[in-house]
Design a protein around this motif. Structure first.
Motif, mmCIF file in Angstrom:
data_model
loop_
_atom_site.group_PDB
_atom_site.id
_atom_site.type_symbol
_atom_site.label_atom_id
_atom_site.label_comp_id
_atom_site.label_asym_id
_atom_site.label_seq_id
_atom_site.Cartn_x
_atom_site.Cartn_y
_atom_site.Cartn_z
ATOM 1 N N LYS A 89 1.016 -11.892 -12.545
ATOM 2 C CA LYS A 89 2.307 -12.483 -14.038
ATOM 3 C C LYS A 89 3.911 -11.895 -14.044
ATOM 4 C CE LYS A 89 -1.793 -14.836 -16.776
ATOM 5 N NZ LYS A 89 -2.376 -13.773 -16.442
ATOM 6 N N LYS B 38 -1.302 -14.595 -8.828
ATOM 7 C CA LYS B 38 -2.037 -14.255 -9.920
ATOM 8 C C LYS B 38 -1.292 -13.448 -10.777
ATOM 9 C CE LYS B 38 -5.034 -11.015 -7.772
ATOM 10 N NZ LYS B 38 -6.337 -10.648 -7.574
ATOM 11 N N ILE C 247 -1.090 -1.698 -7.835
ATOM 12 C CA ILE C 247 0.377 -0.819 -7.258
ATOM 13 C C ILE C 247 0.919 -0.204 -8.368
ATOM 14 C CG2 ILE C 247 3.241 -1.405 -6.385
ATOM 15 C CD1 ILE C 247 0.897 -2.277 -4.520
ATOM 16 N N LEU D 25 -5.162 1.632 -15.973
ATOM 17 C CA LEU D 25 -4.251 0.603 -16.250
ATOM 18 C C LEU D 25 -3.438 1.113 -17.347
ATOM 19 C CD1 LEU D 25 -7.033 -2.354 -15.971
ATOM 20 C CD2 LEU D 25 -5.367 -1.524 -14.224
ATOM 21 N N HIS D 26 -3.144 2.148 -18.101
ATOM 22 C CA HIS D 26 -2.535 2.430 -19.631
ATOM 23 C C HIS D 26 -1.512 3.716 -19.524
ATOM 24 C CE1 HIS D 26 -0.577 1.985 -23.259
ATOM 25 N NE2 HIS D 26 -2.123 2.179 -24.115
ATOM 26 N N ASP E 16 6.314 3.537 -16.010
ATOM 27 C CA ASP E 16 5.307 4.975 -15.358
ATOM 28 C C ASP E 16 5.251 4.849 -13.681
ATOM 29 O OD1 ASP E 16 3.834 4.864 -17.541
ATOM 30 O OD2 ASP E 16 1.954 3.502 -17.270
ATOM 31 N N ASN F 75 7.052 -1.355 -14.734
ATOM 32 C CA ASN F 75 6.931 -0.824 -16.284
ATOM 33 C C ASN F 75 7.832 1.042 -16.084
ATOM 34 O OD1 ASN F 75 4.556 0.985 -15.668
ATOM 35 N ND2 ASN F 75 3.469 -0.704 -15.456
ATOM 36 N N ARG G 213 -5.248 -11.760 -24.391
ATOM 37 C CA ARG G 213 -3.870 -11.963 -24.167
ATOM 38 C C ARG G 213 -3.063 -13.025 -24.533
ATOM 39 N NH1 ARG G 213 -5.062 -9.015 -21.651
ATOM 40 N NH2 ARG G 213 -4.701 -7.759 -19.485
ATOM 41 N N GLY H 191 2.579 1.695 -11.980
ATOM 42 C CA GLY H 191 4.075 0.982 -11.967
ATOM 43 C C GLY H 191 4.400 -0.459 -12.014
ATOM 44 N N TYR H 192 3.207 -1.127 -11.825
ATOM 45 C CA TYR H 192 4.449 -2.607 -11.970
ATOM 46 C C TYR H 192 3.502 -3.235 -12.672
ATOM 47 C CZ TYR H 192 8.344 -0.971 -8.166
ATOM 48 O OH TYR H 192 8.920 -0.754 -8.139
HETATM 49 N N1 CMX Z 1 -0.708 -5.250 -8.556
HETATM 50 C C1 CMX Z 1 -2.016 -5.323 -8.177
HETATM 51 N N2 CMX Z 1 -1.674 -6.167 -9.043
HETATM 52 C C2 CMX Z 1 -1.636 -6.403 -10.203
HETATM 53 C C3 CMX Z 1 -0.479 -5.918 -10.570
HETATM 54 C C4 CMX Z 1 -0.151 -4.834 -10.043
HETATM 55 N N3 CMX Z 1 0.834 -3.746 -9.991
HETATM 56 N N4 CMX Z 1 -0.468 -6.533 -12.069
HETATM 57 C C5 CMX Z 1 -1.405 -7.176 -12.015
HETATM 58 N N5 CMX Z 1 -2.099 -7.315 -11.028
HETATM 59 C C6 CMX Z 1 -3.097 -8.540 -10.984
HETATM 60 C C7 CMX Z 1 -4.180 -8.167 -12.045
HETATM 61 O O1 CMX Z 1 -6.022 -7.041 -11.786
HETATM 62 C C8 CMX Z 1 -5.505 -9.338 -12.515
HETATM 63 O O2 CMX Z 1 -5.729 -9.535 -11.442
HETATM 64 P P1 CMX Z 1 -7.280 -10.293 -11.604
HETATM 65 O O3 CMX Z 1 -7.293 -11.489 -12.226
HETATM 66 O O4 CMX Z 1 -7.970 -9.891 -10.162
HETATM 67 O O5 CMX Z 1 -8.330 -9.613 -12.417
HETATM 68 C C9 CMX Z 1 -4.010 -10.127 -11.938
HETATM 69 O O6 CMX Z 1 -2.945 -9.828 -11.369
HETATM 70 C C10 CMX Z 1 -3.346 -11.195 -13.416
HETATM 71 O O7 CMX Z 1 -2.781 -9.340 -14.285
HETATM 72 P P2 CMX Z 1 -1.630 -9.783 -15.441
HETATM 73 O O8 CMX Z 1 -2.217 -10.661 -16.362
HETATM 74 O O9 CMX Z 1 -0.098 -10.281 -14.819
HETATM 75 O O10 CMX Z 1 -1.309 -8.937 -15.777
HETATM 76 P P3 CMX Z 1 -2.787 -8.195 -17.079
HETATM 77 O O11 CMX Z 1 -2.038 -7.993 -18.078
HETATM 78 O O12 CMX Z 1 -3.943 -8.256 -16.668
HETATM 79 O O13 CMX Z 1 -2.611 -6.412 -16.592
HETATM 80 C C11 CMX Z 1 -1.309 -4.215 -16.810
HETATM 81 C C12 CMX Z 1 -1.401 -5.899 -16.840
HETATM 82 C C13 CMX Z 1 -0.386 -3.420 -16.703
HETATM 83 C C14 CMX Z 1 -3.165 -3.406 -16.417
HETATM 84 C C15 CMX Z 1 -1.552 -4.584 -14.966
HETATM 85 O O14 CMX Z 1 -0.135 -5.372 -14.477
HETATM 86 C C16 CMX Z 1 -1.609 -3.414 -13.756
HETATM 87 O O15 CMX Z 1 -3.030 -3.176 -13.869
HETATM 88 N N6 CMX Z 1 -0.699 -2.612 -13.263
HETATM 89 C C17 CMX Z 1 -0.640 -1.837 -12.897
HETATM 90 C C18 CMX Z 1 -1.208 -0.132 -13.130
HETATM 91 C C19 CMX Z 1 0.023 0.169 -14.782
HETATM 92 O O16 CMX Z 1 0.832 0.194 -14.230
HETATM 93 N N7 CMX Z 1 -0.110 0.132 -16.023
HETATM 94 C C20 CMX Z 1 1.050 0.555 -16.666
HETATM 95 C C21 CMX Z 1 1.333 -0.243 -17.834
HETATM 96 C C22 CMX Z 1 2.162 0.390 -18.753
HETATM 97 C C23 CMX Z 1 1.162 1.427 -19.509
HETATM 98 O O17 CMX Z 1 0.578 0.291 -20.828
HETATM 99 O O18 CMX Z 1 1.468 2.492 -20.027
#
Ligand code: CMX
Length: 425
Positions: free
Chosen positions: A358, A356, A305, A263-264, A365, A363, A44, A307-308
């Motif tokens: 960020k 945690k 969650i 996750l994507h 979705d 997004n 990242r 989409g977030y």
């Molecule tokens: N709900 C709960 N926890 C979340 C979260 C959410 N929406 N977004 C991030 N976190 C958590 C991560 O799982 C991670 O936890 P761990 O350290 O226990 O593994 C922590 O917060 C830090 O994550 P981050 O640095 O904020 O985000 P990443 O870059 O690791 O991940 C993403 C990004 C999209 C995978 C993540 O935000 C997520 O899982 N979102 C929900 C799924 C989603 O909407 N995906 C679609 C993304 C758009 C796309 O590519 O299509």
């Protein structure tokens, strides 16, 4: 009149010169450093890939060829595909020529349908889409010309031929998958003169209700999901596979296998599933307090969650904003849409309480599935397929450009944990 091949031939000469000059002038400058935490953390924030089709500044969201997405949401997928490939929007002659190039390649060979029909009936629609693309691989112009000893300078032309063939067939394949997989009757064949959006909507065969509005949504959907720079899972997978000179059928389907992850791209399926579960539990439009409860129940169960959040973005995704505005204009009272917009009012504040995370913002979705649902695509396992039809534009453009610039094999170095242990001590 110039064809897309003529237009790109001229531009590629310039792009090649520009790349040589950049490397000559600044090749030794340090672009990014990698900490141990980043090596363990999915790389990242490590800038190490070049992608000119689009960029995603964390505070702005998608910018395609220096045009912010919000200024492109009224365009057609054909215009965006041209923009992604060439760096400029087409004039009307160029657009006509380019659209004709796409229209003439629409027909899907019968053997693709035979293979799809033979698949188990509960196959995921994304598995069917990727299977169809791989079955079509025997048509690859790149692969055939490579076997005959094609010159390196011509790799991009053969890749573009493959890309035009795939992009023009994907709406028919995707619509056929919808009809087969969800028992909607016989597949509907493409219409020779229809553009990508109209034909896709026509072949889905959802009936005549609000067709123009749905067509407009589909046009916007195909534009909004078309590209998202080069480092996301599907883009990087596509670029890595294509760097081995595997043809676009292999690389695109590889990228789409990544898009099929929750996750994507699959997050749109997960998101609507989650929303419908909430509505089933609390009734048509849950209250703010009920939504807060469900957010915390979901987080406490160790789930995300859907989409977030985002790996790059740190603001509300402009693609989400585009869909939110569309919903507010066309169906503000729809209970699913109301739940989506009410979630937007509360989820970011709740996620901000989790240190945690960020990015607490939605997004694309978080809203896209509810749009498709409103117009009659209620089978949410299908949503990632629509995403893939759109993303084929960006992934094709990225592969064409990388072949044009002779981008080398992608091969970062891995190290062992033992190496890291010695290194940090
Ligand atoms: N709900 C709960 N926890 C979340 C979260 C959410 N929406 N977004 C991030 N976190 C958590 C991560 O799982 C991670 O936890 P761990 O350290 O226990 O593994 C922590 O917060 C830090 O994550 P981050 O640095 O904020 O985000 P990443 O870059 O690791 O991940 C993403 C990004 C999209 C995978 C993540 O935000 C997520 O899982 N979102 C929900 C799924 C989603 O909407 N995906 C679609 C993304 C758009 C796309 O590519 O299509």
């Amino acid at each position: 009149m110039s064809t897309i091949f003529d237009i790109l031939s001229k531009k590629i000469i310039e792009w090649r010169k520009e790349e040589s000059s950049i490397i000559e002038k600044g090749g030794t400058k340090v672009l990014s450093e990698v900490t141990v935490a980043q090596a363990y953390g999915g790389m990242r924030g490590v800038s190490s890939i070049i992608c000119d089709t689009s960029r995603v500044p964390q505070d702005q969201g998608l910018i395609i060829r220096e045009k912010p997405l919000k200024d492109l949401l009224n365009k057609t997928p054909e215009e965006i595909f041209f923009l992604l490939l060439t760096s400029e929007l087409p004039d009307s002659n160029e657009l006509n020529e380019f659209s004709a190039e796409i229209k003439k390649r629409k027909i899907v060979p019968q053997y693709v349908w035979d293979v799809l029909k033979a698949m188990p009936h509960d196959s995921h629609p994304m598995t069917m889409l990727n299977t169809a693309i791989l079955v079509l691989q025997r048509e690859s112009i790149f692969s055939k010309q490579y076997d005959r000893g094609m010159r390196k300078e011509d790799y991009w032309k053969a890749t573009l031929e493959d890309g035009l063939n795939i992009v023009s067939k994907l709406p028919a394949i995707a619509a056929g998958i919808y009809r087969m997989r969800f028992n909607k009757g016989e597949i509907i064949l493409p219409e020779a003169e229809m553009d990508l959006t109209s034909d896709y909507v026509h072949m889905l065969g959802l009936g005549k209700n609000k067709t123009d509005e749905f067509k407009d949504l589909m046009r916007m959907y195909l534009v909004a999901h078309s590209d998202h720079e080069g480092g996301n899972v599907s883009a990087l997978t596509n670029l890595t596979i294509s760097s081995a000179l595997s043809d676009l059928y292999y690389s695109l389907s590889g990228g789409f296998n990544g898009l099929a992850g929750p996750l994507h791209g699959l997050a749109n399926q997960e998101c609507l599933k989650w929303i419908l579960e909430i509505m089933e539990k609390y009734g048509q439009t849950p209250s703010i307090d009920q939504l807060k409860d469900i957010v915390w129940d979901t987080l406490k169960a160790g789930k995300v969650i859907p989409g977030y959040g985002h790996a790059v973005l740190r603001v509300t995704d402009p693609r989400f904003e585009g869909f939110l505005q569309f919903g507010k204009l066309h169906f503000p009272e729809d209970p699913i849409f109301l739940t989506v917009s009410r979630l937007f009012d509360i989820v970011p504040n709740e996620l901000k309480k989790v240190e945690k995370i960020k990015n607490p913002w939605p997004n694309v979705d978080a809203a896209s599935g509810s749009m498709l649902y409103y117009y009659g695509i209620k089978e949410f396992s299908y949503y990632t397929v629509v995403f893939a039809v759109s993303r084929s534009l960006g992934l094709t453009a990225q592969s064409v450009i990388n072949r044009a610039l002779n981008a080398p094999l992608i091969r970062p170095k891995s190290v062992t944990s033992n190496f890291i242990k010695k290194f940090i001590s």
